[in-house]
Write a protein that holds these residues in place. Structure first.
Motif, PDB file in Angstrom:
ATOM      1  N   GLY A 114      15.509  -6.822   5.803  1.00 33.19           N
ATOM      2  CA  GLY A 114      14.826  -7.059   7.070  1.00 33.19           C
ATOM      3  C   GLY A 114      15.710  -7.718   8.106  1.00 33.19           C
ATOM      4  N   ASN A 115      15.169  -7.782   9.346  1.00 37.14           N
ATOM      5  CA  ASN A 115      15.950  -8.345  10.458  1.00 37.14           C
ATOM      6  C   ASN A 115      15.537  -9.760  10.822  1.00 37.14           C
ATOM      7  N   GLY A 116      14.664 -10.364  10.008  1.00 35.50           N
ATOM      8  CA  GLY A 116      14.268 -11.746  10.253  1.00 35.50           C
ATOM      9  C   GLY A 116      12.970 -11.909  11.017  1.00 35.50           C
ATOM     10  N   THR A 117      12.440 -10.825  11.584  1.00 33.73           N
ATOM     11  CA  THR A 117      11.171 -10.898  12.316  1.00 33.73           C
ATOM     12  C   THR A 117      10.012 -10.698  11.342  1.00 33.73           C
ATOM     13  N   GLU A 118       9.172 -11.718  11.193  1.00 31.71           N
ATOM     14  CA  GLU A 118       8.093 -11.662  10.204  1.00 31.71           C
ATOM     15  C   GLU A 118       6.988 -10.706  10.637  1.00 31.71           C
ATOM     16  N   VAL A 119       6.457  -9.987   9.669  1.00 32.71           N
ATOM     17  CA  VAL A 119       5.334  -9.078   9.881  1.00 32.71           C
ATOM     18  C   VAL A 119       4.312  -9.340   8.783  1.00 32.71           C
ATOM     19  N   LEU A 120       3.048  -9.490   9.175  1.00 33.54           N
ATOM     20  CA  LEU A 120       1.975  -9.658   8.201  1.00 33.54           C
ATOM     21  C   LEU A 120       1.345  -8.300   7.926  1.00 33.54           C
ATOM     22  N   VAL A 121       1.444  -7.860   6.689  1.00 32.10           N
ATOM     23  CA  VAL A 121       0.913  -6.556   6.285  1.00 32.10           C
ATOM     24  C   VAL A 121      -0.294  -6.786   5.376  1.00 32.10           C
ATOM     25  N   THR A 122      -1.416  -6.197   5.750  1.00 30.66           N
ATOM     26  CA  THR A 122      -2.637  -6.364   4.974  1.00 30.66           C
ATOM     27  C   THR A 122      -2.943  -5.100   4.186  1.00 30.66           C
ATOM     28  N   ILE A 123      -3.165  -5.275   2.896  1.00 25.55           N
ATOM     29  CA  ILE A 123      -3.607  -4.175   2.025  1.00 25.55           C
ATOM     30  C   ILE A 123      -5.092  -4.394   1.766  1.00 25.55           C
ATOM     31  N   TYR A 124      -5.899  -3.453   2.200  1.00 22.15           N
ATOM     32  CA  TYR A 124      -7.344  -3.593   2.075  1.00 22.15           C
ATOM     33  C   TYR A 124      -7.832  -2.983   0.761  1.00 22.15           C
ATOM     34  N   SER A 125      -8.929  -3.512   0.277  1.00 23.87           N
ATOM     35  CA  SER A 125      -9.517  -2.995  -0.956  1.00 23.87           C
ATOM     36  C   SER A 125      -9.848  -1.514  -0.796  1.00 23.87           C
ATOM     37  N   GLY A 126      -9.443  -0.721  -1.780  1.00 22.04           N
ATOM     38  CA  GLY A 126      -9.706   0.713  -1.738  1.00 22.04           C
ATOM     39  C   GLY A 126      -8.581   1.546  -1.173  1.00 22.04           C
ATOM     40  N   GLU A 127      -7.577   0.917  -0.591  1.00 24.34           N
ATOM     41  CA  GLU A 127      -6.458   1.677  -0.037  1.00 24.34           C
ATOM     42  C   GLU A 127      -5.576   2.228  -1.159  1.00 24.34           C
ATOM     43  N   ILE A 128      -5.001   3.404  -0.902  1.00 18.76           N
ATOM     44  CA  ILE A 128      -4.091   4.024  -1.860  1.00 18.76           C
ATOM     45  C   ILE A 128      -2.658   3.901  -1.346  1.00 18.76           C
ATOM     46  N   GLY A 129      -1.711   4.391  -2.163  1.00 22.28           N
ATOM     47  CA  GLY A 129      -0.302   4.250  -1.802  1.00 22.28           C
ATOM     48  C   GLY A 129       0.050   4.868  -0.468  1.00 22.28           C
ATOM     49  N   ALA A 130      -0.542   6.010  -0.149  1.00 20.95           N
ATOM     50  CA  ALA A 130      -0.261   6.672   1.127  1.00 20.95           C
ATOM     51  C   ALA A 130      -0.701   5.801   2.298  1.00 20.95           C
ATOM     52  N   ASP A 131      -1.817   5.078   2.135  1.00 22.04           N
ATOM     53  CA  ASP A 131      -2.286   4.190   3.200  1.00 22.04           C
ATOM     54  C   ASP A 131      -1.291   3.052   3.423  1.00 22.04           C
ATOM     55  N   VAL A 132      -0.778   2.513   2.338  1.00 24.52           N
ATOM     56  CA  VAL A 132       0.185   1.416   2.448  1.00 24.52           C
ATOM     57  C   VAL A 132       1.471   1.915   3.098  1.00 24.52           C
ATOM     58  N   ALA A 133       1.952   3.078   2.680  1.00 30.25           N
ATOM     59  CA  ALA A 133       3.176   3.641   3.253  1.00 30.25           C
ATOM     60  C   ALA A 133       3.022   3.872   4.750  1.00 30.25           C
ATOM     61  N   THR A 134       1.876   4.351   5.174  1.00 31.04           N
ATOM     62  CA  THR A 134       1.620   4.583   6.598  1.00 31.04           C
ATOM     63  C   THR A 134       1.600   3.271   7.371  1.00 31.04           C
ATOM     64  N   SER A 135       0.940   2.272   6.819  1.00 36.23           N
ATOM     65  CA  SER A 135       0.856   0.972   7.480  1.00 36.23           C
ATOM     66  C   SER A 135       2.232   0.346   7.664  1.00 36.23           C
ATOM     67  N   LEU A 136       3.088   0.477   6.658  1.00 35.41           N
ATOM     68  CA  LEU A 136       4.437  -0.100   6.753  1.00 35.41           C
ATOM     69  C   LEU A 136       5.244   0.538   7.878  1.00 35.41           C
ATOM     70  N   VAL A 137       5.129   1.853   8.029  1.00 31.91           N
ATOM     71  CA  VAL A 137       5.862   2.545   9.104  1.00 31.91           C
ATOM     72  C   VAL A 137       5.304   2.133  10.461  1.00 31.91           C
ATOM     73  N   GLU A 138       3.988   2.103  10.582  1.00 33.58           N
ATOM     74  CA  GLU A 138       3.358   1.776  11.863  1.00 33.58           C
ATOM     75  C   GLU A 138       3.701   0.366  12.325  1.00 33.58           C
ATOM     76  N   GLN A 139       3.925  -0.554  11.377  1.00 35.08           N
ATOM     77  CA  GLN A 139       4.239  -1.925  11.742  1.00 35.08           C
ATOM     78  C   GLN A 139       5.736  -2.194  11.803  1.00 35.08           C
TER      79      GLN A 139
END
Length: 420
Positions: A114-139
């Motif tokens: 990482g570049n030192g800029t903190e990001v809070l990533v939330t994984i919600y109940s019921g989400e699958i791997g594709a949802d997490v992968a999408t969230s990481l790119v979007e943030q």
């Protein structure tokens, strides 16, 4: 011999220019102002009258313009345009395939953690791997969906725990995955609410644990009805279940209060308490929670309450009387508290106080529903350090217990600190 020279006749019969037709004698049809006899004559007449415009440098016939370079240029431009449009279409629709064929592939993953800029990533109940992968790119954590998702496809044992995690921008897919699987990166706001705390103390504990201003919690409890608390309740007191809570970041004080109230309702439902009986049960449970110290005594105090109510006696509980007077921290009620005219002064009013006085736990609730069998009408804690309590049937027995407490308080300075 005539006047004309034969040689003159010969030369006059020759055309004036190469390829020109022999001159013919002028006729009336070709005189000025008259139409020429033929198209050829017209052209010759026009040529003779012209001012030399369009003629060659020696006055000869006009040169024909060369048009073929412009035609070639036009064709070339057309072909170039078609080629450019085709290339644009292919690149737009098949860029990935073109790059692969030509060996021009772009990187699909960042390097490092990482570049030192903190990001809070939330994984919600019921989400699958594709949802997490999408969230990481979007943030902005990972570069591409595939870089992260390919790691999940390679290991089907990977499982995410819902929650909020601290990551950074521009992490490699592997670094992001490692961070999400590390419990140390999970962000939690936690607070512990102990049994027997008053509402004001409950929100202080919540504020200390979550970092939200106490004013936010004061505003959140101002209108208890929004949480489903019955109108008979004068405030939210007693409806905040004591436990240790974990809250997600970006939640509000109102969110937290709702969690505590819902938990209390859930506990009452599990205990079999009807909705219409909630307020009464919590009022009794709060008295038991503040008066008893040992688990078995919870059920004995509950019996004292029932015996006094059934016999038409005033409860005369110091815990409730002190609550109404705003007093805390003493085993003895002040004269002002005992004489105060308020709906919590059980030395004055008949029956139960108007509402709960503290946050009761599961044992206190169960004690209300299952009081111990016994003839007791009185009780007094005779050892405040251990919680030993003496239950009695008569006022004389009770006075003996009070005397025992006073003696214990005088026994040492350590004991005296409990009795202040």
């Amino acid at each position: 011999m005539t006047d004309s020279d034969p040689w003159d006749d010969i030369f006059r019969s020759q055309p004036s220019e190469p390829g020109a037709a022999p001159s013919a004698p002028a006729s009336p049809a070709t005189s000025v102002g008259e139409a020429p006899a033929s198209r050829r004559a017209a052209r010759e007449s026009e040529s003779r009258r012209g001012s030399g415009r369009g003629r060659g440098p020696s006055g000869g016939a006009p040169r024909r313009r060369r048009r073929w370079p412009w035609v070639v240029l036009g064709i070339f431009s057309l072909l170039a345009g078609i080629a450019a449009a085709g290339a644009w279409y292919v690149w737009t629709n098949y860029e990935e395939q073109v790059r692969e064929v030509l060996g021009w592939e772009l990187p699909n993953d960042f390097e490092g953690s990482g570049n030192g800029t903190e990001v809070l990533v939330t994984i919600y109940s019921g989400e699958i791997g594709a949802d997490v992968a999408t969230s990481l790119v979007e943030q902005g954590v990972t570069m591409t969906f595939d870089a992260f998702y390919d790691l999940l496809l390679a290991d089907d044992t990977i499982a995410f725990i819902p929650g909020t995690y601290r990551l950074q921008e521009q992490m490699s897919a592997q670094s992001a995955l490692d961070a999400l699987l590390d419990p140390a990166n999970k962000v939690e706001l936690s607070a512990t609410v102990r049994e027997g705390l008053r509402a004001g103390e409950v929100i202080e504990a919540l504020s200390a644990g979550t970092g939200l201003p106490i004013a936010d919690y004061e505003a959140a409890i101002a209108d208890p009805s929004i949480y489903g608390i019955p109108e008979i309740a004068p405030n939210i007191e007693g409806y905040l279940f004591p436990a240790t809570y974990t809250f997600e970041p970006n939640t509000t004080a109102e969110d937290h209060i709702r969690v505590l109230v819902d938990e209390m309702f859930s506990r009452l439902d599990a205990a079999g308490v009807a909705v219409e009986d909630r307020h009464t049960v919590l009022t009794k449970a709060s008295l038991i929670q503040r008066e008893a110290r040992l688990a078995d005594d919870f059920y004995r105090v509950s019996r004292v309450i029932e015996n006094r109510l059934a016999g038409g006696w005033r409860l005369e509980f110091d815990s409730s009387t002190q609550y109404g007077a705003g007093e805390t921290g003493s085993v003895w009620s002040s004269g002002d508290a005992l004489d105060a005219d308020n709906p919590y002064n059980t030395y004055v009013i008949e029956g139960l106080p108007i509402g709960p006085i503290a946050a009761p736990g599961d044992v206190a609730i169960d004690a209300v529903l299952n009081p111990a069998d016994g003839p007791w009408f009185f009780f007094v804690t005779v050892n405040l350090a251990t919680g030993e309590t003496k239950f009695s049937e008569t006022i004389a027995q009770h006075e003996q217990g009070v005397a025992q407490l006073r003696a214990w308080c005088r026994a040492s300075e350590e004991n005296a600190a409990y009795c202040a």
